[in-house]
Design an enzyme around this catalytic site. Structure first.
Site, PDB file in Angstrom:
ATOM      1  N   HIS A   1       7.204 -27.127  -0.889  1.00  0.00           N
ATOM      2  CA  HIS A   1       6.558 -28.245  -1.578  1.00  0.00           C
ATOM      3  C   HIS A   1       5.465 -27.750  -2.523  1.00  0.00           C
ATOM      4  CE1 HIS A   1       8.597 -31.287   0.972  1.00  0.00           C
ATOM      5  NE2 HIS A   1       8.737 -30.212   1.730  1.00  0.00           N
TER       6      HIS A   1
ATOM      7  N   GLU B   1       0.828  -1.207   0.000  1.00  0.00           N
ATOM      8  CA  GLU B   1       0.000   0.000   0.000  1.00  0.00           C
ATOM      9  C   GLU B   1       0.866   1.262   0.000  1.00  0.00           C
ATOM     10  OE1 GLU B   1      -4.440  -0.185   1.796  1.00  0.00           O
ATOM     11  OE2 GLU B   1      -2.942   0.467   3.235  1.00  0.00           O
TER      12      GLU B   1
ATOM     13  N   LYS C   1     -14.104   0.591  -4.158  1.00  0.00           N
ATOM     14  CA  LYS C   1     -15.201   1.070  -3.290  1.00  0.00           C
ATOM     15  C   LYS C   1     -16.241   1.810  -4.128  1.00  0.00           C
ATOM     16  CE  LYS C   1     -12.275   1.767   0.749  1.00  0.00           C
ATOM     17  NZ  LYS C   1     -11.682   2.754   1.637  1.00  0.00           N
TER      18      LYS C   1
HETATM   19  O1  PA5 Z   1      -3.459   1.553   5.835  1.00  0.00           O
HETATM   20  C1  PA5 Z   1      -4.562   2.052   5.629  1.00  0.00           C
HETATM   21  O2  PA5 Z   1      -4.752   3.258   5.713  1.00  0.00           O
HETATM   22  C2  PA5 Z   1      -5.745   1.183   5.291  1.00  0.00           C
HETATM   23  O3  PA5 Z   1      -5.368  -0.148   5.165  1.00  0.00           O
HETATM   24  C3  PA5 Z   1      -6.808   1.301   6.358  1.00  0.00           C
HETATM   25  O4  PA5 Z   1      -6.238   0.946   7.581  1.00  0.00           O
HETATM   26  C4  PA5 Z   1      -8.005   0.425   6.083  1.00  0.00           C
HETATM   27  O5  PA5 Z   1      -8.540   0.746   4.837  1.00  0.00           O
HETATM   28  C5  PA5 Z   1      -9.065   0.581   7.162  1.00  0.00           C
HETATM   29  O6  PA5 Z   1      -9.453   1.908   7.260  1.00  0.00           O
HETATM   30  P1  PA5 Z   1     -10.261   2.455   8.508  1.00  0.00           P
HETATM   31  O7  PA5 Z   1      -9.397   2.298   9.712  1.00  0.00           O
HETATM   32  O8  PA5 Z   1     -10.543   3.874   8.185  1.00  0.00           O
HETATM   33  O9  PA5 Z   1     -11.512   1.623   8.632  1.00  0.00           O
END
Ligand code: PA5
Length: 437
Positions: A299, A278, A413
């Site tokens: 394996h 990310e 989304k």
């Molecule tokens: O690293 C990030 O920002 C994302 O992975 C969020 O943690 C994830 O989308 C969850 O978001 P939120 O805490 O707003 O529900």
């Protein structure tokens, strides 16, 4: 024994010129530490470990003690950065078969998928049992945890009554914004704040990770102390890792496979994949982070790694000491032919498998980086977490991206909301229906 995470690049950088990258890494570290780079409003994690004070520890420990004393299960609801940090530390420290053993409060997770059967099975598990909820969402509006929370809040209120639910639901969210903040205020839940300047995937050392980890019975002070050690004295290994992976990337190695030989580290790799994937996968750039559990995956994926396309490098996360010793017994008949290792402990065999694998993969054209941790305990996990976080910041700046945003996660989304006909998405719904027709 070395008391810290180490990075060994002996089999990783042969023939590569890393001279220029040394300077680039130092510049990236300087950019990070001075707060002068992209995403600099999300650097709250950088000095987070050393800033956690006694009052914060005590508050988290108090909430954890309440849930532990009153609940058989604590459902921790969250996704992405609001899930993986707690999950990986709890999995790394737990008895592998804790779920099948009686006693103790069990931390279980929800909201990290939209699996109907998963939710059904979890509801079935906690029906008629005392349970509490930790609901974690920075934005307070994420769909997956939102659905799970609606289900389990409703179930808890019906099962135990509104007053019990009010006392045994804890919310971890933004200080001011989001639906969860409003709901928690209205219901009078105990809440913890995810600081504005700490993004989800860098939040494991905030209450996002610390509260569930404490509920699971682990020592959050030792975890944070380990992270402080790395914050104060980790720069060299952090640079070593950032330099090595960028050198390999520039030489055409587009995929980094994080390999472990320790089953309890499976979710550490899942957390690491989120952190690096990310943070770096942007602008059509970035190392693809993958992971394998050895020797299990030798394996299966072992074949691909040994002989497949040569665009990969491997980072082995190697653990020094196991917590327990199991000796291989001798057998008079030796029908299975294993007497040659009789009297050895199982980890000795595992270590030989690890070394043998590394050498084989290097021979097969897969550069090998080694990260060593002395043991899997709170202290070294704390070191590892901070090490990976800061190396990620440095590495992302070396790559030339903003490591602290995640614009790409919005695309699915938008389509999902359009397909669900969420109010406000009318145009998108029309467009997607036309596309599908
Ligand atoms: O690293 C990030 O920002 C994302 O992975 C969020 O943690 C994830 O989308 C969850 O978001 P939120 O805490 O707003 O529900």
């Amino acid at each position: 024994m070395n008391e810290k995470i180490q990075v060994i690049s002996k089999y990783a950088l042969e023939g590569l010129n890393v001279q220029g990258l040394d300077n680039a890494a130092l510049a990236a570290k300087q950019t990070l530490e001075s707060g002068s780079g992209a995403g600099n409003d999300f650097l709250g994690w950088l000095h987070l470990p050393s800033s956690i004070d006694e009052q914060q520890f005590q508050s988290i420990e108090k909430s954890a003690a309440l849930l532990r004393s009153d609940c058989e299960y604590v459902i921790t609801i969250g996704i992405g950065g609001s899930y993986l940090g707690a999950k990986c530390v709890i999995e790394a420290l737990s008895d592998h078969f804790a779920a099948y053993k009686a006693g103790g409060t069990k931390v279980v997770f929800a909201g990290s998928n939209i699996g109907e059967d998963y939710l059904y099975d979890l509801m079935d598990l906690v029906r008629g049992r005392k349970f509490g909820i930790i609901v974690i969402s920075k934005s307070g509006t994420t769909t997956e945890p939102g659905i799970a929370f609606r289900l389990f809040k409703d179930m808890l209120e019906k099962q135990e009554g509104k007053a019990f639910a009010q006392q045994h639901i804890i919310a971890v969210t933004d200080a001011r914004r989001g639906a969860l903040r409003g709901l928690a205020t209205q219901e009078g839940y105990v809440t913890y704040v995810i600081p504005d300047n700490v993004g989800g995937r860098f939040s494991v050392l905030t209450p996002v990770g610390l509260l569930p980890i404490a509920v699971a019975g682990f020592d959050i002070r030792a975890l944070v102390a380990g992270a402080v050690e790395m914050e104060r004295d980790g720069d060299q290994v952090i640079l070593d890792y950032a330099i090595a992976r960028n050198a390999l990337y520039q030489s055409g190695k587009k995929i980094e496979i994080l390999a472990n030989f320790t089953p309890r580290l499976h979710y550490i790799a899942e957390w690491w994949k989120q952190l690096y994937g990310e943070s770096e996968g942007k602008e059509h750039k970035g190392i693809f982070p993958a992971s394998v559990d050895f020797t299990t995956d030798l394996h299966s994926m072992g074949q691909w790694i040994q002989d497949g396309e040569r665009t990969i490098f491997e980072t082995v996360l190697s653990v020094g000491d196991q917590q327990h010793e199991v000796l291989i017994p001798s057998d008079k008949e030796d029908l299975d032919g294993l007497n040659y290792i009789a009297g050895k402990n199982v980890d000795y065999v595992n270590k030989m498998a690890e070394l043998g694998t590394r050498l084989a993969h290097v021979d097969g054209g897969v550069p090998n980086l080694l990260i060593t941790m002395p043991a899997v305990n709170e202290r070294y996990l704390g070191q590892l977490i901070y090490f990976f976080e800061k190396a990620c910041g440095v590495s992302g700046y070396m790559l030339g991206v903003n490591p602290f945003d995640q614009p790409g996660v919005e695309a699915y989304k938008k389509n999902m909301f359009a397909l669900l006909e969420k109010p406000g998405y009318e145009e998108a719904t029309k467009a997607i229906k036309e596309k599908l027709s």
